[in-house]
Design an enzyme around this catalytic site. Sequence first.
Site, mmCIF file in Angstrom:
data_model
loop_
_atom_site.group_PDB
_atom_site.id
_atom_site.type_symbol
_atom_site.label_atom_id
_atom_site.label_comp_id
_atom_site.label_asym_id
_atom_site.label_seq_id
_atom_site.Cartn_x
_atom_site.Cartn_y
_atom_site.Cartn_z
ATOM 1 N N ASP A 50 0.836 -1.204 0.000
ATOM 2 C CA ASP A 50 0.000 0.000 0.000
ATOM 3 C C ASP A 50 0.875 1.260 0.000
ATOM 4 O OD1 ASP A 50 -2.442 1.295 -0.166
ATOM 5 O OD2 ASP A 50 -2.765 1.324 2.008
ATOM 6 N N LYS A 52 1.862 4.746 -1.120
ATOM 7 C CA LYS A 52 1.246 5.959 -1.683
ATOM 8 C C LYS A 52 1.698 7.120 -0.819
ATOM 9 C CE LYS A 52 -2.973 4.955 0.884
ATOM 10 N NZ LYS A 52 -4.391 4.671 0.789
ATOM 11 N N ASN A 55 1.082 7.222 2.848
ATOM 12 C CA ASN A 55 1.814 6.279 3.690
ATOM 13 C C ASN A 55 3.322 6.506 3.667
ATOM 14 O OD1 ASN A 55 -0.555 5.062 4.463
ATOM 15 N ND2 ASN A 55 -0.464 3.503 2.889
#
Length: 132
Positions: A50, A52, A55
Amino acid sequence: MELCPHGSLLDVLRTTERPFSEGQRALACRDALRGLQYMHTHRKGMIHRDIKCANLLLGHGIVKLADFGVAAQLNSTASKRNTVIGTPHWMAPEVVQNGRYDARADVWSLGIAAIEMSQLEPPLATMRPILR
Protein backbone atom coordinates in the site's frame (compact mmCIF):
# COMPACT_ATOMS: atom_id res chain seq x y z
CA MET A 1 8.74 4.96 16.17
CA GLU A 2 10.06 8.48 15.98
CA LEU A 3 7.94 11.56 15.42
CA CYS A 4 7.57 12.69 11.80
CA PRO A 5 6.50 16.29 12.46
CA HIS A 6 5.59 17.17 8.87
CA GLY A 7 3.07 14.36 8.48
CA SER A 8 2.68 12.44 5.26
CA LEU A 9 3.77 13.56 1.82
CA LEU A 10 0.07 13.83 1.00
CA ASP A 11 -0.34 16.28 3.91
CA VAL A 12 2.50 18.39 2.51
CA LEU A 13 1.01 18.30 -1.01
CA ARG A 14 -2.41 19.37 0.27
CA THR A 15 -0.97 22.10 2.48
CA THR A 16 1.24 23.65 -0.19
CA GLU A 17 -1.15 22.91 -3.09
CA ARG A 18 1.98 22.63 -5.26
CA PRO A 19 3.66 19.61 -6.78
CA PHE A 20 7.09 18.61 -5.54
CA SER A 21 10.10 19.63 -7.59
CA GLU A 22 12.02 16.96 -9.44
CA GLY A 23 14.71 17.03 -6.75
CA GLN A 24 12.17 16.66 -3.95
CA ARG A 25 10.53 13.73 -5.76
CA ALA A 26 13.94 12.11 -6.28
CA LEU A 27 14.84 12.39 -2.59
CA ALA A 28 11.45 11.06 -1.48
CA CYS A 29 11.71 8.11 -3.87
CA ARG A 30 15.31 7.42 -2.83
CA ASP A 31 14.32 7.18 0.83
CA ALA A 32 11.23 5.09 0.08
CA LEU A 33 13.30 2.73 -2.09
CA ARG A 34 15.80 2.31 0.74
CA GLY A 35 12.93 1.36 3.04
CA LEU A 36 11.50 -1.05 0.48
CA GLN A 37 14.92 -2.60 -0.12
CA TYR A 38 15.22 -3.24 3.60
CA MET A 39 11.75 -4.80 3.73
CA HIS A 40 12.21 -6.89 0.62
CA THR A 41 15.67 -8.23 1.47
CA HIS A 42 16.38 -7.98 5.21
CA ARG A 43 12.89 -8.69 6.50
CA LYS A 44 12.75 -11.97 4.59
CA GLY A 45 10.62 -10.86 1.67
CA MET A 46 8.09 -8.62 3.39
CA ILE A 47 6.04 -6.56 0.95
CA HIS A 48 4.19 -3.38 1.91
CA ARG A 49 1.27 -3.57 -0.59
CA ASP A 50 0.00 0.00 0.00
CA ILE A 51 2.71 2.49 -1.04
CA LYS A 52 1.25 5.96 -1.68
CA CYS A 53 1.96 9.52 -0.54
CA ALA A 54 -0.41 9.11 2.40
CA ASN A 55 1.81 6.28 3.69
CA LEU A 56 5.14 8.08 3.23
CA LEU A 57 5.97 10.21 6.26
CA LEU A 58 8.29 13.19 6.24
CA GLY A 59 10.57 13.25 9.25
CA HIS A 60 13.63 15.39 9.81
CA GLY A 61 14.88 15.47 6.22
CA ILE A 62 14.02 11.84 5.46
CA VAL A 63 10.97 10.00 4.14
CA LYS A 64 9.86 6.89 6.01
CA LEU A 65 7.43 4.13 5.15
CA ALA A 66 4.30 3.91 7.29
CA ASP A 67 1.07 1.92 7.64
CA PHE A 68 2.07 -1.70 7.51
CA GLY A 69 -1.52 -2.85 8.07
CA VAL A 70 -1.67 -4.82 4.82
CA ALA A 71 2.01 -5.82 4.60
CA ALA A 72 2.66 -9.49 3.88
CA GLN A 73 5.51 -11.92 4.20
CA LEU A 74 6.80 -13.88 1.23
CA ASN A 75 8.58 -17.15 1.91
CA SER A 76 9.91 -20.13 0.01
CA THR A 77 6.50 -21.82 -0.17
CA ALA A 78 4.61 -18.63 -1.04
CA SER A 79 7.01 -16.52 -3.08
CA LYS A 80 4.13 -14.64 -4.68
CA ARG A 81 0.83 -13.36 -3.33
CA ASN A 82 -2.55 -13.53 -5.03
CA THR A 83 -4.85 -11.41 -2.86
CA VAL A 84 -6.12 -8.01 -3.95
CA ILE A 85 -4.90 -5.72 -1.18
CA GLY A 86 -4.03 -2.03 -1.31
CA THR A 87 -5.47 1.18 -2.72
CA PRO A 88 -6.75 0.71 -6.30
CA HIS A 89 -5.16 3.70 -8.05
CA TRP A 90 -1.71 2.68 -6.80
CA MET A 91 -2.01 -1.06 -7.48
CA ALA A 92 0.18 -2.79 -10.01
CA PRO A 93 -1.72 -4.39 -12.92
CA GLU A 94 -0.92 -7.90 -11.72
CA VAL A 95 -2.49 -7.13 -8.34
CA VAL A 96 -5.68 -5.73 -9.89
CA GLN A 97 -6.02 -8.72 -12.21
CA ASN A 98 -5.78 -11.14 -9.27
CA GLY A 99 -2.53 -12.38 -10.72
CA ARG A 100 0.40 -13.56 -8.73
CA TYR A 101 2.60 -10.70 -7.58
CA ASP A 102 5.69 -10.11 -5.51
CA ALA A 103 7.78 -7.21 -4.18
CA ARG A 104 7.87 -5.58 -7.63
CA ALA A 105 4.27 -4.47 -7.02
CA ASP A 106 5.63 -2.11 -4.32
CA VAL A 107 7.98 -0.54 -6.88
CA TRP A 108 5.02 0.05 -9.24
CA SER A 109 3.09 1.71 -6.42
CA LEU A 110 6.03 3.95 -5.63
CA GLY A 111 6.10 4.99 -9.30
CA ILE A 112 2.44 5.97 -9.04
CA ALA A 113 3.26 7.88 -5.83
CA ALA A 114 5.99 9.74 -7.76
CA ILE A 115 3.38 10.76 -10.33
CA GLU A 116 1.12 11.80 -7.44
CA MET A 117 3.95 14.01 -6.14
CA SER A 118 4.22 15.73 -9.52
CA GLN A 119 0.51 16.02 -10.40
CA LEU A 120 -1.09 16.20 -6.90
CA GLU A 121 -3.09 13.03 -7.61
CA PRO A 122 -2.48 9.58 -9.07
CA PRO A 123 -3.16 8.89 -12.76
CA LEU A 124 -6.83 8.37 -13.61
CA ALA A 125 -7.86 9.66 -10.18
CA THR A 126 -11.23 10.78 -11.49
CA MET A 127 -12.11 7.27 -12.68
CA ARG A 128 -13.89 4.96 -10.28
CA PRO A 129 -11.75 1.83 -9.86
CA ILE A 130 -13.46 -1.45 -10.61
CA LEU A 131 -11.67 -4.52 -9.32
CA ARG A 132 -12.40 -8.02 -10.54
